[in-house]
Design a protein around this motif. Sequence first.
Motif, PDB file in Angstrom:
ATOM      1  N   LYS A  11      19.028 -16.047   9.131  1.00 11.30           N
ATOM      2  CA  LYS A  11      19.509 -14.667   9.114  1.00 11.30           C
ATOM      3  C   LYS A  11      18.375 -13.836   8.529  1.00 11.30           C
ATOM      4  CE  LYS A  11      24.264 -16.117   8.518  1.00 11.30           C
ATOM      5  NZ  LYS A  11      25.462 -16.065   7.656  1.00 11.30           N
ATOM      6  N   THR A  42      18.094 -17.783   5.031  1.00 10.10           N
ATOM      7  CA  THR A  42      17.803 -16.354   5.130  1.00 10.10           C
ATOM      8  C   THR A  42      16.303 -16.145   5.040  1.00 10.10           C
ATOM      9  OG1 THR A  42      18.008 -16.003   2.742  1.00 10.10           O
ATOM     10  CG2 THR A  42      19.994 -15.670   4.070  1.00 10.10           C
ATOM     11  N   GLU A  69      19.165 -12.598  13.923  1.00 12.38           N
ATOM     12  CA  GLU A  69      19.291 -14.022  13.689  1.00 12.38           C
ATOM     13  C   GLU A  69      18.290 -14.738  14.580  1.00 12.38           C
ATOM     14  OE1 GLU A  69      23.365 -15.278  14.195  1.00 12.38           O
ATOM     15  OE2 GLU A  69      23.972 -14.293  12.343  1.00 12.38           O
TER      16      GLU A  69
END
Length: 185
Positions: free
Chosen positions: A162, A39, A175
């Motif tokens: 992400k 992330t 993404e």
Amino acid sequence: MRRLLLALPFALLPLTMAYAADHDHEHDSLGAHEHGVGTLNVALDGPTLELDLDGPSVNIVGFEHIATTDADKAKVDSARTQLENPLALFSLPKAAGCVVEAQDLDSPLFEAAPEEAGAAKTEHHHSDIEAHYAFTCANPEALKALDLTQFFKTFPGTHKLKVQLIGGSGQQGSELTPKAPTLKF
């Protein structure tokens, strides 16, 4: 700004909980832990740009156990050195005039004591690498995109990031992958 980044995970908590419920293998209190996926939270507030990167250490160094061999220790040292140079990993437009003001790297791999290494070798542990970067940008209006091409080349074990972005034009999610490595602000 730091509060803004800290609030983002709580805003996304319902989505994370839903994802964790569908995840095919559990990790006690770690939540979602998917190899190849990380992330990236991005916040732009005036001249301040902050990036919070988090992902399984296997994405960055190729393994999750405490480094006990010289080869593994060299991989950890190399990854740490590369992560300590965010301007090389995250291609910011030169016109934005961004400079690194602060950075913080955190991982059990960076802090393991020798006595822990022996125990860790016999057990399978899931570990993450977290990095926080704060930049000050002289011309933040020139920040139109963040290119992660070099990040994906440097850490080929990362197949997808992400991304959550909070900036002047609101919030957005996307993404990024090696084939689509650019985040537009």
